[in-house]
Scaffold this active site. Structure first.
Site, PDB file in Angstrom:
ATOM      1  N   GLU A  13     -29.830  -2.400  17.502  1.00 50.35           N
ATOM      2  CA  GLU A  13     -28.536  -2.973  17.134  1.00 50.35           C
ATOM      3  C   GLU A  13     -27.667  -1.964  16.387  1.00 50.35           C
ATOM      4  OE1 GLU A  13     -27.694  -5.747  18.358  1.00 50.35           O
ATOM      5  OE2 GLU A  13     -29.677  -6.150  19.131  1.00 50.35           O
TER       6      GLU A  13
ATOM      7  N   HIS B 246     -27.574  -3.127  31.982  1.00 48.98           N
ATOM      8  CA  HIS B 246     -28.920  -3.324  31.452  1.00 48.98           C
ATOM      9  C   HIS B 246     -30.002  -2.754  32.362  1.00 48.98           C
ATOM     10  CE1 HIS B 246     -26.869  -6.374  28.944  1.00 48.98           C
ATOM     11  NE2 HIS B 246     -27.783  -6.002  28.075  1.00 48.98           N
TER      12      HIS B 246
END
Length: 922
Positions: free
Chosen positions: A400, A501
């Site tokens: 993150e 992704h």
């Protein structure tokens, strides 16, 4: 000495003010892309370019047109102070050009390189035809949320305001991968219910939505989407107003934390002002690290502190029914990620401005995701049954904050290849931070602590294919990322922003190879051997690549060129580190490998024995013998009628899109990485058939989660590429006989959760171009199966057409497809079978019982006779002319060179007995 100083002074003056007369003499290397953008320039080491006029530099080297300028946006030094990097933003008549950035790089005060991307501003209009308010209405309508942050006080902890539109020029990718600028309004639209955040670009002339560049990326609760939208973050840097937090503490302390995933660790905490409890608030790092309890709500304004009376955060207290020990993981993980970037790269928080890092644990109810909002992190608890455990694992927190670093540096747009690298870089930092502080964990797997489905990790950097990702650029599992590849408009649900992704696996694997080293052959046939350089050096190269070189619209090839330059600037040209960087990119299919001998002038050997088979009315299949090269073969160019048709790394090429009853001439040349080309192969003339079938389309929309890995049907044993929802393998065929029973074996592949699939096999038995006639559903697995392999049997009917017919294989999740279905998740593949009569003969000699088969024949006649031994033969056409003769070899006769038609063959055995029979050559 005085003369030398005078020379340097004159040189700097010349460069600074009369560059046009001497620009090229300072350039060592220049990389120009096919769209004419100059992506990288390096300068000679003895140029001593210290006081260059930036205006002259950009004008002379980049050839900026009138009205276009680059304005300084940021200037930063590296940890040791050796490098200074200046970042410039492109403007056209005071309107910002999105993704238009150029960077200047100095080492010890000398300009050593420049790189970036600029766009053609000729014939561009900057006069909008709709108002900003009208454009905002369109953007909000496109998002379609129930609530937005500007009118939701319970969620709007940072006092987010209704966005004002910024007029920009947005580059839109064209089919040829060039870019066309469109005038657009740009809005930062932050929705709270359901949560989303994106830069929405609205066409300033007609109100169309041009792009949604995701800031927050999140799953929508679907099992399928959770697999592709995990661990995502936004890319916007926002200003944090949190001054009241420091008034809630009285003193700092070090506590012991029994984390959920990483054992007992030391954490920094604070005693609240009442002096009654310790809270998860660390003020020793930048502006602080603080971890809150969102109490399973999405209204984070109501979040509270986690508390402990004695600062010993034990499992007895926190490994409870609400999984509060997950908050200890989040707090510890953020602290250590901050430490890594500060201690190794001298970066103060994700934005290098020391911004406060807030985490909200227990966000929402059973949410299978973690987020970065731009100023704080949100962690869902997962469903804890089939997808995810609480999402606060150590590599998740680093992932993150890695997105935060990207947002404040490269700002890679969340689409296409730039978005894939955005994801890949966050995975890299997850691995690096984990290896640095928790070396006993699995650094090269992402999410192994939180996933509840096989293969029990989200992504593997050492083996991306195991999780459905590619390990080679445009190799197996690569998802369409450009307009030319079939992804015209990036979208979250439909194509995962053009594969961000999935395609991140290429950068992940590059980093793994750079660190560990590896020897092998990639998906495009290139053999490599890389000596690893370890985590520390590899990570410094990645950090410089990301923070100094990459820009919002960078591609994988840009990353390759810039990565080599970053390694060269850090460790020197020709260093082991620079060589490994280049060879690791080569290992994943990007660019050439390092050549220690300098320019290569030796041409590859000529490809031999070019042949065409499986020709239909619209296609043919070319094969040839492999070429060799003294250094590195780079594939083959295939020509049709002297025009380049395509390039391949294989020794075969399936040609489609031909016209019926037309003769074409094909030839092939080999090429190497230096651009040397071999002589041409033999030329093969191919005449397509007059008629043939054109079959309906059946294709899966998504192969990211499940697909066909292998199909076995008689002699066919084919490994699928799985890159698209439909694969045309109709040039692969096998001989079958009427009345005989055969088995098909299908091996599926799942990238994560094993979802049950249904299968169907269609065979166009009557060869009429459809699969809907009676009996043409040859086999069906209508009960969904999760088996590692599935098998089915079918029998060729006696009424089937003789000759080649089409076969269709389907695998589908949650549906039983028809022959022309669009499948949501799964894959479709076509093959062929050659149906033979049961030992079909036109004439059998009753004395010696000599028979030939198959009939019709494609390439080889087989002889079956009572009398053993080889036979001599003569073949005659319908006009009675002898067209072939010779001796059978192992009771076989090669008739592949005969034209299609009817023939008579005369066989004479060793006793002189004759057998005359008719046969058809296909």
């Amino acid at each position: 000495m005085k003369k030398e100083l005078l020379r340097i002074g004159i040189l700097c003056s010349v460069f600074g003010f009369t560059l046009s007369a001497n620009a090229q003499e300072y350039i060592d290397k220049k990389i120009t892309e096919k769209n004419r953008n100059i992506s990288l320039v390096t300068f000679k080491s003895d140029a001593n370019l210290k006081s260059a006029s930036k205006t002259d530099l950009f004008k002379e080297i980049l050839q900026l047109p009138a009205g276009t300028e680059l304005r300084l946006a940021k200037s930063e030094k590296d940890a040791k102070g050796s490098f200074l990097d200046e970042k410039y933003q492109l403007y056209y008549n005071n309107v910002k050009v999105e993704f238009g950035n150029y960077n200047l790089h100095y080492k010890n005060g000398n300009l050593i390189s420049m790189n970036g991307e600029i766009f053609d501003t000729k014939n561009v209009s900057i006069s909008p035809k709709i108002s900003s308010q009208s454009a905002l209405d369109r953007a909000i309508q496109n998002v379609g949320a129930q609530k937005y942050m500007w009118d939701d006080a319970e969620s709007n902890v940072d006092n987010y305001k209704k966005p004002a539109g910024e007029l920009v020029l947005l580059p839109l990718q064209q089919v040829d991968e060039s870019y066309k600028l469109a005038l657009a309004y740009k809005f930062d639209v932050f929705a709270s219910q359901p949560m989303s955040r994106a830069y929405i670009y609205v066409d300033a002339t007609n109100g169309q939505i041009l792009l949604s560049d995701a800031i927050i990326k999140h799953a929508n609760g679907s099992k399928h989407n959770v697999l592709k939208n995990e661990l995502d973050t936004d890319k916007i840097v926002s200003e944090v107003k949190d001054s009241e937090l420091k008034n809630t503490i009285s003193k700092l302390a070090t506590g012991n934390a029994a984390t959920r995933y990483s054992g007992t660790q030391s954490i920094e905490t604070s005693l609240n002002t009442a002096g009654t409890n310790y809270i998860l608030y660390d003020t020793t790092r930048g502006s602080g690290v603080r971890t809150y309890n969102a109490k399973k709500s999405t209204a984070i304004a109501g979040a509270v502190d986690f508390t402990d009376a004695d600062n010993d955060w034990t499992a007895t207290e926190f490994d409870n029914s609400t999984w509060d020990n997950a908050a200890l993981d989040a707090h510890f993980g953020v602290e250590k990620t901050y430490d890594y970037f500060k201690n190794v790269h001298n970066r103060n928080s994700y934005d290098n401005n020391g911004s406060l890092l807030r985490s909200y644990v227990h966000y929402g109810s059973n949410i299978n995701n973690a987020y970065w909002s731009g100023s704080y992190m949100l962690y869902g608890d997962g469903d804890r049954t089939s997808n995810f455990n609480v999402l606060t694992a150590f590599d998740v927190t680093a992932h993150e904050l890695g997105h935060g670093v990207c947002s404040a540096s490269a700002a890679l747009a969340y689409q296409r290849e730039s978005g894939a690298m955005n994801e890949g870089l966050s995975d890299i930092w997850g691995a690096v931070v984990e290896e640095t502080y928790l070396p006993n964990k699995q650094a090269f797997t992402i999410g192994e602590d939180i996933t509840l489905y096989a293969p029990y990790y989200l992504r593997s950097m050492s083996n991306p294919k195991s999780a459905g990702q590619p390990d080679t650029y445009k190799g197996i599992n690569w998802q369409p990322a450009t307009v030319a590849e079939g992804c015209a408009t990036p979208g979250q649900d439909t194509n995962d922003y053009c594969g961000v992704h999935t395609n991140s696996g290429v950068l992940n694997h590059w980093y793994y190879v750079l660190v560990q080293g590896k020897t092998g052959t990639n998906d495009i046939g290139k053999s490599y051997s890389v000596t690893g350089i370890g985590f520390e050096k590899a990570s410094k190269i990645v950090y410089r690549l990301e923070t100094a070189f990459l820009s919002p619209n960078s591609t994988y090839m840009n990353a390759r060129d810039f990565g080599i330059q970053a390694a060269t600037e850090l460790y020197g040209a020709g260093s082991a580190e620079a060589i490994a960087t280049q060879d690791a990119f080569y290992a994943v299919g990007l660019g050439a490998k390092y050549n220690p001998n300098g320019p290569d002038t030796t041409v590859p050997t000529t490809p031999l024995n070019l042949a065409a088979t499986s020709t239909t009315n619209v296609s043919t299949y070319l094969t040839w013998d492999a070429s060799t090269d003294n250094f590195a073969l780079d594939g083959y160019n295939v020509y049709k009628d002297n025009v380049l048709l395509g390039t391949t790394y294989k020794t075969s090429y399936y040609v489609t899109g031909l016209s019926a009853s037309t003769t074409y001439n094909f030839k092939v040349e080999a090429k190497d990485e230096a651009g040397n080309k071999s002589a041409f192969s033999n030329t093969v003339p191919v005449t397509t058939l007059a008629t043939g079938n054109i079959y309906c389309t059946s294709q899966a929309s998504n192969t990211s989660f499940m697909k066909i890995q292998n199909v076995k049907l008689n002699t066919i044993d084919n490994a699928s590429t799985g890159s698209t929802g439909y694969e045309d393998f109709s040039y692969l065929s096998t001989d079958v006989t009427k009345g005989s029973t055969y088995t098909i074996t299908i091996t599926p592949f799942w990238s994560g959760t094993v979802y049950p699939l249904r299968y169907r096999l269609y065979i166009d038995y009557n060869n009429n171009g459809v699969f809907t006639d009676a009996g043409e559903t040859a086999w069906s697995q209508t009960t969904a199966s999760s088996a590692a392999t599935v098998t089915g049997t079918f029998t060729i009917p006696a009424t089937a057409a003789t000759g080649r017919v089409r076969v269709r294989v389907q695998a589908a999740y949650n549906q039983t497809p028809t022959s022309c279905s669009t499948i949501t998740y799964g894959q479709v593949e076509d093959y062929s079978i050659d149906i033979q009569d049961v030992l079909a003969v036109s004439d059998v000699n009753s004395f010696n019982q000599t028979m030939i088969y198959p009939n019709p024949v494609k390439d080889v006649i087989n002889i079956k006779a009572k009398e053993t031994g080889e036979s001599t033969y003569k073949i005659y056409n319908v006009a009675g002319q002898s067209v072939a003769n010779g001796k059978s070899i192992e009771n076989k006769i090669d008739v592949n060179q005969l034209p299609t038609g009817n023939y008579v063959i005369e066989l004479v055995n060793k006793k002189g007995e004759k057998s005359t029979q008719k046969f058809i050559k296909k």
